[in-house]
Structures are given as C-alpha cells and as structure tokens.
Write an enzyme that holds these catalytic residues in place. Structure first.
Site, PDB file in Angstrom:
ATOM      1  N   SER A   1       0.809  -1.221   0.000  1.00 31.97           N
ATOM      2  CA  SER A   1       0.000   0.000   0.000  1.00 31.97           C
ATOM      3  C   SER A   1       0.839   1.265   0.000  1.00 31.97           C
ATOM      4  CB  SER A   1      -0.871   0.017   1.249  1.00 31.97           C
ATOM      5  OG  SER A   1      -0.036   0.218   2.381  1.00 31.97           O
ATOM      6  N   GLY A   2       2.135   1.129   0.186  1.00 35.20           N
ATOM      7  CA  GLY A   2       2.988   2.306   0.281  1.00 35.20           C
ATOM      8  C   GLY A   2       3.207   2.757   1.712  1.00 35.20           C
ATOM      9  N   GLY A   3       2.356   2.277   2.612  1.00 35.01           N
ATOM     10  CA  GLY A   3       2.444   2.701   4.011  1.00 35.01           C
ATOM     11  C   GLY A   3       3.813   2.431   4.625  1.00 35.01           C
ATOM     12  N   PHE A   4       4.312   1.224   4.426  1.00 32.63           N
ATOM     13  CA  PHE A   4       5.577   0.834   5.059  1.00 32.63           C
ATOM     14  C   PHE A   4       6.726   1.747   4.619  1.00 32.63           C
ATOM     15  CE2 PHE A   4       9.456  -1.661   5.615  1.00 32.63           C
ATOM     16  CZ  PHE A   4       9.313  -2.028   6.942  1.00 32.63           C
TER      17      PHE A   4
ATOM     18  N   ASP B   1      -1.913   0.970   5.856  1.00 32.86           N
ATOM     19  CA  ASP B   1      -1.843   0.792   7.316  1.00 32.86           C
ATOM     20  C   ASP B   1      -0.638   1.519   7.878  1.00 32.86           C
ATOM     21  OD1 ASP B   1       0.145  -0.841   6.197  1.00 32.86           O
ATOM     22  OD2 ASP B   1       0.082  -2.236   7.884  1.00 32.86           O
TER      23      ASP B   1
ATOM     24  N   GLN C   1      -2.622  -5.755  12.715  1.00 29.18           N
ATOM     25  CA  GLN C   1      -1.555  -5.090  13.462  1.00 29.18           C
ATOM     26  C   GLN C   1      -1.777  -5.389  14.951  1.00 29.18           C
ATOM     27  OE1 GLN C   1       1.163  -3.779  12.437  1.00 29.18           O
ATOM     28  NE2 GLN C   1       0.858  -3.231  10.279  1.00 29.18           N
TER      29      GLN C   1
ATOM     30  N   GLY D   1       3.637  -5.709  10.916  1.00 25.18           N
ATOM     31  CA  GLY D   1       4.234  -5.268  12.172  1.00 25.18           C
ATOM     32  C   GLY D   1       5.142  -6.286  12.819  1.00 25.18           C
TER      33      GLY D   1
ATOM     34  N   ASP E   1       7.084 -12.389   1.565  1.00 28.59           N
ATOM     35  CA  ASP E   1       7.897 -11.595   0.643  1.00 28.59           C
ATOM     36  C   ASP E   1       9.061 -11.012   1.422  1.00 28.59           C
ATOM     37  OD1 ASP E   1       6.298  -9.357   2.033  1.00 28.59           O
ATOM     38  OD2 ASP E   1       7.792  -8.283   0.866  1.00 28.59           O
TER      39      ASP E   1
ATOM     40  N   CYS F   1      22.847 -27.476  -5.817  1.00 30.90           N
ATOM     41  CA  CYS F   1      21.842 -26.644  -6.500  1.00 30.90           C
ATOM     42  C   CYS F   1      21.942 -26.848  -8.006  1.00 30.90           C
ATOM     43  CB  CYS F   1      22.081 -25.173  -6.142  1.00 30.90           C
ATOM     44  SG  CYS F   1      20.948 -24.031  -6.960  1.00 30.90           S
TER      45      CYS F   1
ATOM     46  N   CYS G   1      20.535 -24.661 -10.254  1.00 30.42           N
ATOM     47  CA  CYS G   1      20.127 -23.415 -10.922  1.00 30.42           C
ATOM     48  C   CYS G   1      21.125 -23.045 -12.021  1.00 30.42           C
ATOM     49  CB  CYS G   1      19.976 -22.274  -9.915  1.00 30.42           C
ATOM     50  SG  CYS G   1      21.490 -21.381  -9.511  1.00 30.42           S
TER      51      CYS G   1
ATOM     52  N   CYS H   1      24.660 -22.167 -10.667  1.00 28.58           N
ATOM     53  CA  CYS H   1      25.448 -23.287 -10.144  1.00 28.58           C
ATOM     54  C   CYS H   1      25.797 -24.303 -11.226  1.00 28.58           C
ATOM     55  CB  CYS H   1      24.704 -23.943  -8.988  1.00 28.58           C
ATOM     56  SG  CYS H   1      24.546 -22.805  -7.585  1.00 28.58           S
TER      57      CYS H   1
HETATM   58 ZN   LIG Z   1      22.278 -22.228  -7.520  1.00 22.77          ZN
END
Ligand SMILES: [Zn+2]
Length: 378
Positions: free
Chosen positions: A94-97, A147, A190, A217, A267, A305, A307, A310
């Site tokens: 929301s931009g609040g943080f 918030d 919160q 929070g 996130d 790994c 990926c 790697c």
């Molecule tokens: Zn990797």
C-alpha cells in the site's frame, strides 16, 4: 471475487497448509515466496528468468511507483503487468511501510500521512483513498490496505491507537476500492507484540470478510522467539479458507517456521539485497562468495543446486565479478538466491504433502545452521 483460495491439505505432523490461490493471472501454489520487484523490476532479473526459476507471483511497491514513474504512466501503459511484461500474478503493497521507513518529515493524521519524497524532497500526501486509487491504477491481482506499521519498541498506548486507526483506514480502503472483481484487497492485522491488540485487530478484520489477510508489524527488530509467539496466537484467529500473508519475512528459518504457524505467503528483499555484496544462501548455509578463500575455488557455488548459476559458473568466477563490481556477478548471485528460496518453498510444499514438515525442518536447520535452533534476532 478476484481470487479464490483452495485448501488442499494440512500436514498431519505440523498443521502447515498446502493450498492454491486462483488469481486473474494464473494459479499460485502455496506456501509461496514472492520475489520483490520494488521499481517494477526484480533487481537485475528478466521476467523470463523469474519464470524459469519458478516465480509464480511477484511484488511491486506502490510508494516507489507513485513517486516514479507515477501511477498514471503505468496505467497508460495498460497496468503494471503490461508495463513490466509480467503475465503472472502481482501483489502491490500500500505504500504505508515505505512512507514510514523511507520518507522524511512524515506527519500522521486521521486523514492520512503527509511526507517528503526521499527522491525530490517534494511534499506529498497518502491516504487510504489515495493508496487504493494508485493500486487500482497499477492493477495488481492482490492489493493491500493502507496501514501504519508501528515502530518497535513502542508504547502499548501508541500501538493500540495506531491499530484502531489502521482499522478505520481499512474501511475507507474498502469503500474506495473500484476494481473488486479483478483485484483482491487484503487487510493487515496489526497490534504490535500485544496479544489482546492482535486479537482485537484480527477479529475486526475477519468480520469484514476480506479475500485475504496479512500479518504486519513483525520482523521489525523483535526477537524471532517473540515473532513466533505472536504468530502462534494470531494465525489461528484467521479464517481457514482465506490466504494468510506474513509481510517482510524471508530468512530460510523464518519461512519454514512461518509455514508451520499456518502462513501461506511471504515476501522479502533479502535474497536480492544480500546477493549484491556477494552473500549467498546455500544448502550448507550462508556463503560469502567474495571472501578471499574462494579465489581459486573452481567448484559451483552450491554443488547441491541445479540453478543456472550453479550449473555454469564457479565460486572463483563469481568472486571475481562481485569484486570487480560487474553487473553480471550480481545477476548470477541474485538468480541463485531467488532460486534457493523458491526451491525451499517447493520442498516445503512436498514435505506438507507427505506429512513430514517437522522432519524436514530439523534436517534443514542442521544442514543450514548446524543446529536445531536458529539465531534469536533478525
Ligand atoms: Zn544455484
């Protein structure tokens, strides 16, 4: 309804949830980690790379996009999906943080928050209505209520008043929301580290029957033990058939524990932020690839790994690129770190499916941290 949460099963060993969120831009398997694309890009990663590593939903920051390029330009481009060429799901905060953490001279009133842009110094105003108007223009599948994330530590009296105001703001967000059919508005519980305030906030939000619920929070400087305590009594208050999102958490131990406490979505900027100075997450724990001891180490970053990084590059090469401040080095470490967390969530989902998440946690903690318990602060 813009989104629908489907509970597939609960782990018999841990109680963790396996589910799916159906969105206008595809289905997300939960529990999920969402890479953060602050300025309409996950730093140094192309959408093709994000898809290749298995990202199903990414996050965009309302504060940053409001300041630059401006939500009107994103809207004119056809919305954030089209602007950044990402056809899977997006969530915007929301931009609040950011208003509370990045901007200067902020002043909070019942109406909203006046602040100065951290870029231009310009005086700006965000209110619940404005935050929703911007997010309606950006067009993400999931949008967040405006918030206040109270600082930690803070007086209980302050947290109580702030949590009540956040609730009043949520009702204004609901009233201002113009795209209920294709954007799901999540409320944010919160209440700081206070059980009675968390309970009151959760109850108020659940009564509004929202499409999903976030817990805000937390991860603001408290100990991990305290965060888990808050989660242990807050998540059970949230409805079983709606998704639950723990904001700003992304260390491997907190992801696993969060899932055990019943969280579905996470996130964090951690994987890309630490990648930029050569810190990586591997199956054997944290590895700082810019350290001198890797100068002649021609083995992969993480031999376990598979990926892109790697499979193709050595620790010695990554160390060289990071030390030489080459963008390609940052791309390679970012790719690996994001892949590591997305793959961790995949392993968590498999463990829930097979009712063995507590065994998985113990095994992971021993291998990654060398102990069954992890450090006590963030
Ligand atoms: Zn990797």
């Amino acid at each position: 309804m813009a989104i629908k949460y489907e509970l597939i099963k609960e782990c018999k060993q841990s109680g963790a949830r396996l589910g799916r969120i159906h969105t206008p831009h595809g289905t997300i398997e939960t529990p999920i980690f969402m890479p953060v694309g602050t300025q309409a890009t996950v730093k140094t990663m192309s959408p093709e790379e994000l898809k290749e590593m298995g990202a199903q939903i990414i996050l965009g920051n309302t504060y940053h996009l409001f300041l630059r390029p401006g939500h009107e330009i994103v809207e004119e481009a056809g919305g954030l999906h089209s602007f950044m060429n990402w056809d899977r799901a997006i969530l915007t905060d929301s931009g609040g943080f950011q208003v509370f953490s990045l901007s200067q001279l902020r002043q909070i009133t019942e109406e909203g928050v006046t602040f100065r842009s951290h870029l231009s110094g310009e005086k700006l105003f965000l209110s619940p209505e404005k935050a929703i108007q911007i997010q309606n223009a950006l067009g993400a599948d999931i949008i967040m209520a405006f918030d206040e994330c109270p600082p930690y530590p803070a007086d209980k009296e302050y947290v109580a008043a702030s949590t009540e105001r956040t609730y009043r703001w949520l009702k204004r967000c609901q009233a201002a929301h113009q795209r209920k059919e294709d954007q799901a508005l999540f409320g944010i519980v919160q209440g700081g580290m206070h059980r009675d305030l968390r309970e009151r906030s959760a109850k108020q939000l659940v009564d509004l029957d929202l499409p999903g619920y976030a817990i805000g929070g937390l991860s603001v400087g408290e100990s991990k033990a305290l965060m888990y305590e808050v989660l242990s009594y807050t998540t059970p208050l949230l409805p079983k058939h709606k998704p639950r999102y723990l904001m700003g958490v992304g260390s491997p131990d907190a992801l696993i524990q969060g899932v055990i406490y019943g969280i579905d979505m996470f996130d964090c900027v951690l994987p890309t932020r630490i990648a930029r100075n050569g810190t990586t997450m591997t199956s054997q724990g944290r590895l700082v690839v810019r350290n001198a001891k890797f100068a002649r180490d021609f083995t992969p970053l993480d031999p376990a790994c598979d990926c892109y990084t790697c499979r193709n590059y050595s620790r010695a090469y990554l160390r060289h690129l990071i030390k030489a401040e080459e963008t390609f080095g940052i791309r390679l470490t970012s790719y690996h770190n994001l892949y590591f967390l997305l793959n961790l969530m995949k392993q968590i989902r498999e463990a829930i499916m097979e009712d063995r998440l507590l065994d998985f946690r113990d095994q992971f903690f021993l291998q990654y941290y060398g102990s069954l318990t992890t450090e006590t602060t963030f």
